[in-house]
Motif scaffolding. Structure first.
Motif, PDB file in Angstrom:
ATOM      1  N   VAL A 108       0.434   3.132  -9.158  1.00 34.82           N
ATOM      2  CA  VAL A 108       0.951   4.469  -8.574  1.00 34.82           C
ATOM      3  C   VAL A 108       2.332   4.982  -8.945  1.00 34.82           C
ATOM      4  O   VAL A 108       3.049   4.131  -8.589  1.00 34.82           O
ATOM      5  CB  VAL A 108       0.774   4.668  -7.180  1.00 34.82           C
ATOM      6  N   ASN A 122      -2.074  -2.111  -6.856  1.00 39.75           N
ATOM      7  CA  ASN A 122      -2.845  -3.012  -6.641  1.00 39.75           C
ATOM      8  C   ASN A 122      -3.913  -3.512  -7.447  1.00 39.75           C
ATOM      9  O   ASN A 122      -3.569  -3.196  -8.714  1.00 39.75           O
ATOM     10  CB  ASN A 122      -3.563  -2.487  -5.114  1.00 39.75           C
ATOM     11  N   ARG A 123      -5.063  -3.930  -7.297  1.00 45.16           N
ATOM     12  CA  ARG A 123      -5.971  -4.656  -8.283  1.00 45.16           C
ATOM     13  C   ARG A 123      -6.561  -3.504  -9.319  1.00 45.16           C
ATOM     14  O   ARG A 123      -6.668  -3.703 -10.626  1.00 45.16           O
ATOM     15  CB  ARG A 123      -6.979  -5.393  -7.581  1.00 45.16           C
ATOM     16  N   THR A 124      -6.659  -2.494  -8.674  1.00 47.64           N
ATOM     17  CA  THR A 124      -7.408  -1.138  -9.228  1.00 47.64           C
ATOM     18  C   THR A 124      -6.388  -0.025  -9.835  1.00 47.64           C
ATOM     19  O   THR A 124      -6.784   0.517 -11.051  1.00 47.64           O
ATOM     20  CB  THR A 124      -8.482  -0.787  -8.458  1.00 47.64           C
ATOM     21  N   ASP A 125      -5.326   0.146  -9.218  1.00 47.52           N
ATOM     22  CA  ASP A 125      -4.443   1.141  -9.651  1.00 47.52           C
ATOM     23  C   ASP A 125      -3.085   0.880  -9.632  1.00 47.52           C
ATOM     24  O   ASP A 125      -2.605   0.061  -8.950  1.00 47.52           O
ATOM     25  CB  ASP A 125      -4.268   2.318  -8.495  1.00 47.52           C
ATOM     26  N   PHE A 147      -1.767   8.374  -9.591  1.00 48.82           N
ATOM     27  CA  PHE A 147      -2.593   7.297  -9.683  1.00 48.82           C
ATOM     28  C   PHE A 147      -3.064   7.054 -10.834  1.00 48.82           C
ATOM     29  O   PHE A 147      -4.107   7.849 -11.507  1.00 48.82           O
ATOM     30  CB  PHE A 147      -3.667   7.437  -8.484  1.00 48.82           C
ATOM     31  N   ASP A 160       0.832  -1.076  -0.135  1.00 51.79           N
ATOM     32  CA  ASP A 160       0.018  -0.145   0.159  1.00 51.79           C
ATOM     33  C   ASP A 160       0.942   1.228  -0.031  1.00 51.79           C
ATOM     34  O   ASP A 160       1.782   1.444   0.823  1.00 51.79           O
ATOM     35  CB  ASP A 160      -0.871  -0.139   1.347  1.00 51.79           C
ATOM     36  N   VAL A 161       0.786   1.971  -0.979  1.00 60.00           N
ATOM     37  CA  VAL A 161       1.340   3.124  -1.292  1.00 60.00           C
ATOM     38  C   VAL A 161       1.396   4.156  -0.087  1.00 60.00           C
ATOM     39  O   VAL A 161       2.451   4.778   0.453  1.00 60.00           O
ATOM     40  CB  VAL A 161       1.347   3.935  -2.523  1.00 60.00           C
TER      41      VAL A 161
HETATM   42  C1  LIG Z   1      -5.665   0.626  -4.678  1.00 55.90           C
HETATM   43  O1  LIG Z   1      -4.744   1.699  -4.572  1.00 55.90           O
HETATM   44  C2  LIG Z   1      -5.550   2.911  -4.433  1.00 55.90           C
HETATM   45  C3  LIG Z   1      -4.509   4.082  -4.260  1.00 55.90           C
HETATM   46  O2  LIG Z   1      -3.757   3.841  -2.980  1.00 55.90           O
HETATM   47  C4  LIG Z   1      -6.640   3.035  -3.591  1.00 55.90           C
HETATM   48  O3  LIG Z   1      -7.306   4.201  -3.763  1.00 55.90           O
HETATM   49  C5  LIG Z   1      -7.589   2.204  -3.948  1.00 55.90           C
HETATM   50  O4  LIG Z   1      -8.534   1.886  -2.980  1.00 55.90           O
HETATM   51  C6  LIG Z   1      -6.828   0.756  -3.766  1.00 55.90           C
HETATM   52  N1  LIG Z   1      -7.496  -0.417  -4.481  1.00 55.90           N
HETATM   53  C7  LIG Z   1      -7.856  -1.718  -3.574  1.00 55.90           C
HETATM   54  C8  LIG Z   1      -8.811  -2.556  -4.251  1.00 55.90           C
HETATM   55  O5  LIG Z   1      -7.407  -1.745  -2.592  1.00 55.90           O
END
Ligand SMILES: *[C@@H]1O[C@H](CO)[C@@H](O)[C@H](O)[C@H]1NC(C)=O
Length: 105
Positions: A100, A95-98, A53, A18-19
């Motif tokens: 960074v 991660n799965r969605t982003d 992001f 987690d960034v």
């Molecule tokens: C992925 O990382 C982004 C940026 O930190 C965050 O906003 C998002 O909720 C995260 N997604 C998941 C599925 O954890």
């Protein structure tokens, strides 16, 4: 072949953590269609960076988000080019969605 090796190398550099554990994320500096750039500060060094992001495309059929291969291409270019007019890439998280990108200011 050379290109392939670089791509594999690049993907392994994407940190799966987690960034926000490593960077304090601050105010928004700008945004585009699928990306938001925010100011951030590295917790370990106190140095300021810009965090880009990028929303990943979630399926082949989707037209939203950025294809992973296009993100990888951007990362590969940033890693290879050192030029005063091109920002330097410091770190990459995903991660799965982003994805960074942590960029030098
Ligand atoms: C992925 O990382 C982004 C940026 O930190 C965050 O906003 C998002 O909720 C995260 N997604 C998941 C599925 O954890």
């Amino acid at each position: 072949m050379f290109q392939l090796v670089i791509l594999v190398f690049t993907m392994e550099l994407f940190k799966q953590q987690d960034v926000e554990d490593f960077y304090e994320v601050g105010e928004e500096l700008g945004s585009g269609q699928f990306a938001i750039v925010k100011q951030c500060r590295e917790r370990s060094s106190g140095l300021d960076y810009a965090a880009k992001f990028i929303k990943k495309r979630q399926s082949l059929a989707s037209s939203r988000g950025v294809r992973r291969e296009d993100i990888e291409r951007e990362v590969t270019i940033l890693q290879q080019v050192q030029h005063p007019n091109i920002v330097t890439l410091h770190d990459v998280y995903e991660n799965r969605t982003d994805v960074v990108l942590i960029l030098e200011l």
